[in-house]
Design an enzyme around this catalytic site. Structure first.
Site, PDB file in Angstrom:
ATOM      1  N   PHE A 145       0.859  -1.185   0.000  1.00  0.00           N
ATOM      2  CA  PHE A 145       0.000   0.000   0.000  1.00  0.00           C
ATOM      3  C   PHE A 145       0.891   1.229   0.000  1.00  0.00           C
ATOM      4  CE2 PHE A 145      -2.541   3.455   1.593  1.00  0.00           C
ATOM      5  CZ  PHE A 145      -3.759   3.254   0.961  1.00  0.00           C
ATOM      6  N   ASP A 230       9.298   2.540   1.282  1.00  0.00           N
ATOM      7  CA  ASP A 230       8.184   3.323   1.811  1.00  0.00           C
ATOM      8  C   ASP A 230       8.096   3.030   3.305  1.00  0.00           C
ATOM      9  OD1 ASP A 230       5.710   4.140   2.731  1.00  0.00           O
ATOM     10  OD2 ASP A 230       4.598   3.486   0.958  1.00  0.00           O
ATOM     11  N   LYS A 259       3.087   9.968   8.395  1.00  0.00           N
ATOM     12  CA  LYS A 259       2.371   9.514   9.595  1.00  0.00           C
ATOM     13  C   LYS A 259       2.939  10.063  10.912  1.00  0.00           C
ATOM     14  CE  LYS A 259       0.076   5.442   7.693  1.00  0.00           C
ATOM     15  NZ  LYS A 259      -1.341   5.557   7.927  1.00  0.00           N
TER      16      LYS A 259
HETATM   17  C1  LIG Z   1       3.103   2.290   3.790  1.00  0.00           C
HETATM   18  C2  LIG Z   1       2.186   3.411   3.444  1.00  0.00           C
HETATM   19  N1  LIG Z   1       2.492   4.225   2.435  1.00  0.00           N
HETATM   20  C3  LIG Z   1       1.719   5.259   2.084  1.00  0.00           C
HETATM   21  C4  LIG Z   1       0.554   5.513   2.760  1.00  0.00           C
HETATM   22  C5  LIG Z   1      -0.300   6.686   2.344  1.00  0.00           C
HETATM   23  O1  LIG Z   1      -0.173   7.705   3.263  1.00  0.00           O
HETATM   24  P1  LIG Z   1      -1.226   8.928   3.280  1.00  0.00           P
HETATM   25  O2  LIG Z   1      -2.540   8.337   3.682  1.00  0.00           O
HETATM   26  O3  LIG Z   1      -0.657   9.871   4.293  1.00  0.00           O
HETATM   27  O4  LIG Z   1      -1.249   9.482   1.913  1.00  0.00           O
HETATM   28  C6  LIG Z   1       0.175   4.697   3.829  1.00  0.00           C
HETATM   29  C7  LIG Z   1      -1.079   4.942   4.544  1.00  0.00           C
HETATM   30  O5  LIG Z   1      -1.613   4.113   5.212  1.00  0.00           O
HETATM   31  C8  LIG Z   1       1.010   3.618   4.174  1.00  0.00           C
HETATM   32  O6  LIG Z   1       0.708   2.807   5.175  1.00  0.00           O
END
Ligand SMILES: Cc1ncc(COP(=O)(O)O)c(C=O)c1O
Length: 405
Positions: A145, A230, A259
């Site tokens: 994700f 990520d 986050k």
């Molecule tokens: C690993 C990862 N990358 C990217 C995101 C996306 O982040 P945002 O919701 O701040 O755009 C999330 C959100 O849950 C995530 O867990």
């Protein structure tokens, strides 16, 4: 024009207004929170909840940490926003801090995880095309994700999120998770980047095998591609090292963070080293809000709290304890596995009752999360102590008993 009549904090009126005026992107619990402190939230009807989800890994320093609150208040009183056309001291200081903590060299700041990943993808595409015109292929993993923008969605290996928005960004492929052979087949001279979460979060808390990340590093090097991690969910201490890659000993070229970084205030960062750090030149990429003084002041305070209050060590210690306690729970529905790292843990049930348990936990005053039908996810604030873990386990036992699962 008629004035709004909603009584703020009133659950029924809020629900009604949601029905009428808010797009239905979330299935929401029937609650309005009005206050948070440490690992607790209070609803407008006066009920206290133990928050073991922490805004989905955002509230790492707990709710309304006094040092984050003070930093936001002080900054808001003198300068809230100023354009990236000018120098922003707080942004420079935040970049220094993150580079020290990660070993990366340069940062680009955005407002969310998805935007941080978009920046990473754009760096990879631009660098790739400077090497050869067709070096544009991106490789991601099944179960990953990376966000909801079209670019990040194109690398998010979950059909349910992708399907309705096809056609997605071209030249993105998705390979099975933790499968070195599949990665070897997918990566070629046309690959500009491999994009992975060291521990998949939304995909069910699935840690990468160390050999998998090592193989990704070697493949990226062999094909002159970037390795992008990520760490939007795993970053800022959650897994027991400041960044999860440090626990694996495999260093990416680009690292994305969001986050927990802002202590609850929205901010995302794309950190890079080597050639990747030099790709963006004036005009190549940008953002109106990203890296503004208020967000950066909040992030600086949150990162200081994480470092100075020893929260990375605490995540490791409390993570071990929570993992043991979850393993010792023996609900009738059976537990297949408890997995994860630090305070990023999942309990995999043998029966598809995760949603029932989640709802029962909410009724008992415990906030957690369910992924799919059989995974319960725990992402508590990193400030928790043994007493909070005991409290969580008591509430969880009651939740299992309530569902009969
Ligand atoms: C690993 C990862 N990358 C990217 C995101 C996306 O982040 P945002 O919701 O701040 O755009 C999330 C959100 O849950 C995530 O867990």
């Amino acid at each position: 024009m008629q004035e709004t009549t909603l009584t703020r904090g009133n659950l029924e009126e809020t629900q009604e207004a949601y029905q009428k005026h808010i797009m239905a992107t979330y299935a929401r619990f029937p609650v309005v929170f009005e206050r948070g402190e440490g690992p607790y939230l209070w609803s407008t009807n006066g009920r206290r909840y133990l928050d073991f989800l922490a805004g989905i890994a955002v509230n790492a320093v707990g709710h309304c940490h006094p040092r984050v609150v003070e930093a936001i208040q002080k900054q808001a009183a003198c300068l809230i926003h100023v354009s990236n056309l000018y120098h922003i001291s707080q942004q420079a200081e935040l970049a220094q801090t993150l580079c020290r903590l990660s070993g990366m060299e340069k940062a680009f700041f955005a407002n969310s995880g998805a935007e941080a990943n978009e920046a990473a993808i754009k760096i990879a595409r631009k660098l790739g095309r400077s090497i050869r015109e067709d070096k544009t292929a991106l490789v991601g993993a099944e179960g990953s994700f990376h966000g909801r923008t079209l670019g990040t969605l194109s690398l998010t290996g979950q059909e349910k999120y992708q399907k309705p928005y096809e056609p997605l960004v071209p030249d993105c492929s998705i390979v099975p998770w933790n499968d070195i052979g599949a990665l070897e087949t997918a990566v070629s001279g046309r690959t500009c980047a491999i994009v992975l979460e060291p521990i998949q979060g939304e995909g069910g808390v699935r840690p990468a095998d160390p050999e998998y990340l090592q193989a990704a590093r070697e493949l990226a090097d062999r094909h002159e591609a970037l390795l992008i991690f990520d760490e939007v969910q795993t970053g800022c201490g959650r897994t027991g090292t400041f960044f999860a890659f440090q626990g694996y000993g495999v260093t990416p070229d680009i690292l994305t963070v969001a986050k927990a970084m802002g202590g609850g205030f929205p901010i995302g960062g794309c950190l890079a080293r080597g050639r990747a750090a030099e790709v963006f030149q004036p005009g190549d990429h940008g953002t109106t809000y990203g890296g503004g003084p208020l967000a950066c002041a909040a992030a600086l305070a949150a990162l200081k709290v994480i470092e100075q209050e020893g929260l990375v060590d605490n995540a490791r210690k409390m993570g071990r304890l929570l993992e043991e306690e979850l393993r010792s729970l023996n609900p009738p529905c059976g537990v297949r596995e408890v997995r994860g790292k630090g305070l990023m843990l999942a309990m995999v049930l043998e029966q598809p009752v995760a949603r029932d348990v989640l709802n029962a936990a909410f009724e008992e005053g415990l906030l957690i999360n369910a992924i799919g039908t059989d995974v319960l996810r725990f992402l508590p604030p990193l400030i928790i102590g043994e007493d909070h873990i005991s409290e969580c386990l008591e509430l969880l036992k009651k939740a299992f008993a309530r569902t009969g699962a």
